[in-house]
Design a protein around this motif. Structure first.
Motif, PDB file in Angstrom:
ATOM      1  N   THR A 240      32.687  27.952  43.435  1.00 13.75           N
ATOM      2  CA  THR A 240      32.518  28.959  42.383  1.00 13.75           C
ATOM      3  C   THR A 240      31.979  28.372  41.083  1.00 13.75           C
ATOM      4  O   THR A 240      31.807  29.104  40.109  1.00 13.75           O
ATOM      5  CB  THR A 240      33.864  29.647  42.094  1.00 13.75           C
ATOM      6  OG1 THR A 240      34.842  28.649  41.731  1.00 13.75           O
ATOM      7  CG2 THR A 240      34.364  30.396  43.319  1.00 13.75           C
ATOM      8  N   ALA A 241      31.726  27.032  41.066  1.00 11.62           N
ATOM      9  CA  ALA A 241      31.196  26.360  39.871  1.00 11.62           C
ATOM     10  C   ALA A 241      32.086  26.601  38.658  1.00 11.62           C
ATOM     11  O   ALA A 241      31.620  26.854  37.552  1.00 11.62           O
ATOM     12  CB  ALA A 241      29.764  26.804  39.590  1.00 11.62           C
ATOM     13  N   THR A 242      33.400  26.526  38.868  1.00 12.75           N
ATOM     14  CA  THR A 242      34.351  26.705  37.768  1.00 12.75           C
ATOM     15  C   THR A 242      34.325  25.491  36.853  1.00 12.75           C
ATOM     16  O   THR A 242      34.430  24.350  37.325  1.00 12.75           O
ATOM     17  CB  THR A 242      35.774  26.917  38.324  1.00 12.75           C
ATOM     18  OG1 THR A 242      35.776  28.061  39.181  1.00 12.75           O
ATOM     19  CG2 THR A 242      36.771  27.127  37.203  1.00 12.75           C
ATOM     20  N   VAL A 243      34.198  25.707  35.563  1.00 16.88           N
ATOM     21  CA  VAL A 243      34.058  24.613  34.609  1.00 16.88           C
ATOM     22  C   VAL A 243      35.430  24.134  34.128  1.00 16.88           C
ATOM     23  O   VAL A 243      35.738  22.942  34.178  1.00 16.88           O
ATOM     24  CB  VAL A 243      33.188  25.043  33.413  1.00 16.88           C
ATOM     25  CG1 VAL A 243      33.102  23.926  32.387  1.00 16.88           C
ATOM     26  CG2 VAL A 243      31.797  25.445  33.901  1.00 16.88           C
ATOM     27  N   ASN A 244      36.256  25.043  33.658  1.00 20.18           N
ATOM     28  CA  ASN A 244      37.575  24.679  33.138  1.00 20.18           C
ATOM     29  C   ASN A 244      38.551  24.523  34.306  1.00 20.18           C
ATOM     30  O   ASN A 244      39.021  25.502  34.877  1.00 20.18           O
ATOM     31  CB  ASN A 244      38.067  25.750  32.161  1.00 20.18           C
ATOM     32  CG  ASN A 244      39.336  25.328  31.447  1.00 20.18           C
ATOM     33  OD1 ASN A 244      39.817  24.207  31.618  1.00 20.18           O
ATOM     34  ND2 ASN A 244      39.887  26.223  30.650  1.00 20.18           N
ATOM     35  N   PHE A 290      37.522  36.049  42.574  1.00 22.92           N
ATOM     36  CA  PHE A 290      37.294  37.308  41.860  1.00 22.92           C
ATOM     37  C   PHE A 290      36.515  37.062  40.569  1.00 22.92           C
ATOM     38  O   PHE A 290      35.577  37.805  40.255  1.00 22.92           O
ATOM     39  CB  PHE A 290      38.641  37.977  41.559  1.00 22.92           C
ATOM     40  CG  PHE A 290      38.516  39.262  40.791  1.00 22.92           C
ATOM     41  CD1 PHE A 290      38.095  40.420  41.434  1.00 22.92           C
ATOM     42  CD2 PHE A 290      38.808  39.311  39.434  1.00 22.92           C
ATOM     43  CE1 PHE A 290      37.971  41.613  40.733  1.00 22.92           C
ATOM     44  CE2 PHE A 290      38.692  40.494  38.723  1.00 22.92           C
ATOM     45  CZ  PHE A 290      38.264  41.649  39.380  1.00 22.92           C
ATOM     46  N   ARG A 291      36.891  36.037  39.817  1.00 15.59           N
ATOM     47  CA  ARG A 291      36.184  35.746  38.572  1.00 15.59           C
ATOM     48  C   ARG A 291      34.729  35.369  38.839  1.00 15.59           C
ATOM     49  O   ARG A 291      33.825  35.780  38.093  1.00 15.59           O
ATOM     50  CB  ARG A 291      36.889  34.612  37.829  1.00 15.59           C
ATOM     51  CG  ARG A 291      38.205  35.028  37.183  1.00 15.59           C
ATOM     52  CD  ARG A 291      38.832  33.854  36.454  1.00 15.59           C
ATOM     53  NE  ARG A 291      40.033  34.264  35.726  1.00 15.59           N
ATOM     54  CZ  ARG A 291      40.806  33.412  35.046  1.00 15.59           C
ATOM     55  NH1 ARG A 291      40.503  32.119  35.021  1.00 15.59           N
ATOM     56  NH2 ARG A 291      41.881  33.847  34.424  1.00 15.59           N
ATOM     57  N   PHE A 297      28.378  36.128  41.089  1.00 15.82           N
ATOM     58  CA  PHE A 297      28.255  35.214  42.221  1.00 15.82           C
ATOM     59  C   PHE A 297      28.576  35.999  43.494  1.00 15.82           C
ATOM     60  O   PHE A 297      29.736  36.202  43.838  1.00 15.82           O
ATOM     61  CB  PHE A 297      29.211  34.049  42.026  1.00 15.82           C
ATOM     62  CG  PHE A 297      29.030  32.941  43.006  1.00 15.82           C
ATOM     63  CD1 PHE A 297      27.858  32.788  43.710  1.00 15.82           C
ATOM     64  CD2 PHE A 297      30.045  32.029  43.228  1.00 15.82           C
ATOM     65  CE1 PHE A 297      27.696  31.762  44.611  1.00 15.82           C
ATOM     66  CE2 PHE A 297      29.901  30.998  44.126  1.00 15.82           C
ATOM     67  CZ  PHE A 297      28.717  30.871  44.809  1.00 15.82           C
ATOM     68  N   ARG A 298      27.542  36.453  44.192  1.00 22.49           N
ATOM     69  CA  ARG A 298      27.722  37.381  45.299  1.00 22.49           C
ATOM     70  C   ARG A 298      28.509  36.770  46.457  1.00 22.49           C
ATOM     71  O   ARG A 298      29.333  37.449  47.080  1.00 22.49           O
ATOM     72  CB  ARG A 298      26.351  37.840  45.794  1.00 22.49           C
ATOM     73  CG  ARG A 298      26.402  38.883  46.888  1.00 22.49           C
ATOM     74  CD  ARG A 298      25.038  39.527  47.082  1.00 22.49           C
ATOM     75  NE  ARG A 298      23.998  38.530  47.241  1.00 22.49           N
ATOM     76  CZ  ARG A 298      22.698  38.819  47.337  1.00 22.49           C
ATOM     77  NH1 ARG A 298      22.306  40.072  47.264  1.00 22.49           N
ATOM     78  NH2 ARG A 298      21.806  37.861  47.485  1.00 22.49           N
ATOM     79  N   MET A 303      33.429  36.500  50.223  1.00 20.69           N
ATOM     80  CA  MET A 303      34.564  35.753  50.755  1.00 20.69           C
ATOM     81  C   MET A 303      35.905  36.302  50.272  1.00 20.69           C
ATOM     82  O   MET A 303      36.941  36.071  50.911  1.00 20.69           O
ATOM     83  CB  MET A 303      34.450  34.276  50.351  1.00 20.69           C
ATOM     84  CG  MET A 303      35.480  33.366  51.027  1.00 20.69           C
ATOM     85  SD  MET A 303      35.441  31.688  50.372  1.00 20.69           S
ATOM     86  CE  MET A 303      33.838  31.164  50.926  1.00 20.69           C
ATOM     87  N   LEU A 304      35.894  37.051  49.170  1.00 19.21           N
ATOM     88  CA  LEU A 304      37.147  37.455  48.534  1.00 19.21           C
ATOM     89  C   LEU A 304      38.013  38.316  49.442  1.00 19.21           C
ATOM     90  O   LEU A 304      39.210  38.051  49.602  1.00 19.21           O
ATOM     91  CB  LEU A 304      36.838  38.201  47.236  1.00 19.21           C
ATOM     92  CG  LEU A 304      38.058  38.745  46.464  1.00 19.21           C
ATOM     93  CD1 LEU A 304      39.000  37.620  46.092  1.00 19.21           C
ATOM     94  CD2 LEU A 304      37.606  39.504  45.222  1.00 19.21           C
ATOM     95  N   LEU A 305      37.443  39.363  50.054  1.00 19.07           N
ATOM     96  CA  LEU A 305      38.248  40.287  50.838  1.00 19.07           C
ATOM     97  C   LEU A 305      38.906  39.616  52.040  1.00 19.07           C
ATOM     98  O   LEU A 305      40.136  39.709  52.201  1.00 19.07           O
ATOM     99  CB  LEU A 305      37.407  41.487  51.280  1.00 19.07           C
ATOM    100  CG  LEU A 305      38.137  42.524  52.139  1.00 19.07           C
ATOM    101  CD1 LEU A 305      39.334  43.091  51.376  1.00 19.07           C
ATOM    102  CD2 LEU A 305      37.186  43.640  52.560  1.00 19.07           C
ATOM    103  N   PRO A 306      38.151  38.916  52.919  1.00 16.75           N
ATOM    104  CA  PRO A 306      38.832  38.278  54.057  1.00 16.75           C
ATOM    105  C   PRO A 306      39.834  37.218  53.625  1.00 16.75           C
ATOM    106  O   PRO A 306      40.889  37.075  54.253  1.00 16.75           O
ATOM    107  CB  PRO A 306      37.680  37.671  54.878  1.00 16.75           C
ATOM    108  CG  PRO A 306      36.525  37.621  53.961  1.00 16.75           C
ATOM    109  CD  PRO A 306      36.698  38.744  53.006  1.00 16.75           C
TER     110      PRO A 306
END
Length: 618
Positions: A240-244, A290-291, A297-298, A303-306
């Protein structure tokens, strides 16, 4: 309890309560216990003379234990067989069915079967550890044993083996994807994630086949679960390329505290922390996905639901097992089982398959999309390099008045730096150096537009040229065929005459250096900012032997590993050097942008005479 006399066929067991095998003891009025228990059964001669003795064949017993219950069978007081873990120091293994030959050496023809059972202390036993005892001929017992063994594989091995194999395949796939796109580390963490799940599956298979005891399996499981959670969280962070990531790093570190809590025998605390951590882990992963989906980010949304369904099911399964362990609910509700033909599976493999399926689909989709984007990017860079060849001349014109040299060091791909040196019929040189904002093909195309306009420019006056280029830049960034992307360009235009006079107009570019000193130029806005702006030109007098250095901001903005800029002071110190030396010095310091340097050396005797005449007249 445990007493060796319970194996004696003469022991009086008339006061013992009777039980129905296969039915929970708690439903038969027997309290939960731990450790040892004994079962006894008297077979009378008339029972032994039933149809099982057809053809005078010997009789055998097929004895089946419940879960990890360890059993030892005594026939008329003699030890006749048992499970692997039933030794002098019992160890809990998975207990497959075993066969015992029936001895008919009873004094009155009666056979007394005594079965000793054991499960590790501290494990509450609510279901009798002896599940079933079947009597039959060798052929009949062999058939039943084969069926029981097949059923054991269906219930304990095949589902886990299939899931472990799938995870191993995805781990190999992840490594292949990582080798193909090394700058995407999420594929490496995907492979590590799947390898950790494969190792857990291998441990479950080994335990299901009674190759390792429960203590070893629990030790592996208590470490493999934190590893799986930490690696999965790292994969999602990179995916998700999360920075923090500080909060998530704390969670990753905390999960490795759980096995230590278990090892110091704080099992009560471990139970609470394990359940809480599992639920927290599932929630964090769902929040990250979700974020990322909200950011556009499609793949994260796909992936979120499954994953949410799998995480919810896993959390419910964990809570049910813990509630059953605490005896808050009956044990049969602890882990629901599902049948796929003859194969039985609990919630765990189903959750893994759902998670794995969604993971494979999203990762393959992401890989294909990135591959297509990189192909387009490669094509764009190839086109941009063709454009760059127009912006950066390989040879500079020189005459008997001036010597010119240049250096251009691109940072990566292409950019918006450009310079042009155009000779004029009167022996003067027109020098233009500029830098278009932005990166990549768009910046290169805007720069090529300016160069094209410059080559078609009829005027040789620096201020007039910048005025025209300003209009060209405004049209290039606001025209109907261009996406609405704000862009501007700094540019410096200078004309050097054979007599040493120099006329310069500046549009927000770095001032040139004359023999180590920066020329003082009036400020000016970059091209493409305000329409109708008028640029001012100033005139300087050069002497024979003077060196004039024009450069882009890639020199000044070079940054070393400590975050220190090359800066104006260092630029001034090297500004009296040749162009290539200046460019290479900034590059070694720490190049972060394209570097362009143009050097003009005055060799004209007319310049020297002009200054001499001026001085003499004075």
């Amino acid at each position: 309890g445990d007493n060796p006399r319970y194996a004696d066929p003469g022991f009086d067991d008339s006061a013992w309560p009777t039980v129905t095998l296969g039915k929970p003891l708690t439903e038969q009025g027997i309290d939960t216990y731990s450790g040892f228990a004994w079962y006894r059964l008297h077979l009378q001669p008339q029972q032994l003379q039933s149809g099982y003795r057809a053809g005078n064949q010997p009789l055998q017993l097929l004895i089946t234990s419940y879960s990890v219950g360890q059993l030892a069978a005594y026939i008329n007081g003699s030890l006749s067989g048992g499970t692997r873990g039933m030794t002098d120091t019992p160890v809990m293994y998975q207990s497959p069915p075993f066969v015992v030959k029936l001895s008919l050496d009873g004094s009155d023809g009666t056979i007394v079967i005594a079965i000793r059972s054991w499960s590790g202390y501290g494990i509450p036993i609510t279901h009798g550890l002896l599940e079933k005892v079947e009597l039959g001929t060798p052929d009949d017992v062999a058939d039943r044993l084969a069926l029981a063994t097949a059923r054991h594989w269906d219930e304990q091995v095949i589902a886990g083996m299939a899931v472990a194999f799938l995870y191993l395949c995805v781990a190999v796939l992840g490594m292949i994807l990582y080798l193909a796109q090394r700058h995407h580390s999420e594929y490496l963490w995907l492979a590590l994630l799947c390898l950790s799940a494969t190792a857990t599956g291998a441990a479950e298979i080994a335990y299901g086949l009674a190759l390792v005891p429960l203590s070893v399996f629990e030790l592996i499981n208590h470490w493999s679960e934190p590893i799986f959670m930490a690696v999965t969280l790292e994969f999602v962070l990179r995916f998700t390329a999360t920075v923090n990531r500080r909060t998530y790093r704390i969670v990753q570190a905390f999960v490795f505290v759980l096995p230590l809590v278990y090892l110091v025998n704080l099992k009560e605390l471990y139970g609470y922390l394990s359940v809480s951590t599992g639920v927290l882990f599932s929630a964090l992963v769902c929040v990250l996905l979700f974020r990322a989906w909200r950011r556009g980010f499609r793949e994260a949304g796909i992936m979120l639901l499954p994953f949410f369904l799998a995480a919810t099911a896993d959390s419910i399964d964990t809570l049910l097992r813990y509630a059953a362990y605490r005896q808050w609910i009956p044990n049969r509700f602890a882990s629901p089982h599902f049948h796929f033909g003859p194969i039985e599976s609990n919630m765990g493999p189903i959750i893994y398959v759902v998670f794995l399926t969604s993971l494979m689909g999203v990762i393959l989709y992401r890989f294909v999309r990135i591959s297509q984007e990189e192909q387009r990017s490669t094509a764009e860079i190839a086109a941009a390099r063709s454009v760059q060849a127009l912006l950066i001349p390989t040879q500079l014109p020189s005459n008997r008045h001036f010597m010119l040299e240049s250096a251009y060091l691109p940072a990566n791909g292409v950019g918006g730096d450009f310079f042009q040196v155009l000779p004029v019929n009167d022996g003067s040189m027109l020098i233009v150096v500029g830098d278009v904002s932005g990166k990549g093909l768009q910046a290169a195309m805007n720069a090529s537009t300016l160069v094209g306009a410059l080559r078609n420019e009829l005027s040789h006056d620096p201020a007039t040229i910048l005025n025209h280029l300003n209009q060209v830049m405004l049209g290039a960034t606001t025209g109907p065929t261009v996406n609405a992307v704000a862009s501007f360009a700094t540019c410096l235009c200078a004309r050097a005459f054979p007599d040493g006079s120099l006329t310069i107009a500046n549009a927000g570019h770095l001032s040139p250096y004359r023999d180590g000193r920066e020329l003082d130029l009036p400020p000016g806005l970059p091209l493409g900012v305000i329409p109708g702006i008028t640029y001012e030109a100033v005139t300087f007098q050069l002497d024979q032997g003077d060196r004039l250095i024009f450069l882009s901001d890639g020199v000044v903005e070079a940054t070393n590993a400590h975050g220190e800029l090359f800066g104006f002071e260092r630029t001034q110190q090297v500004s009296h050097e040749p162009a290539r030396y200046i460019a290479q010095t900034a590059q070694r310091f720490g190049q972060t942008d394209d570097i362009a340097v143009v050097s003009l050396y005055v060799v004209s005797r007319a310049a020297h005479r002009a200054i001499y005449q001026v001085v003499s007249a004075t």
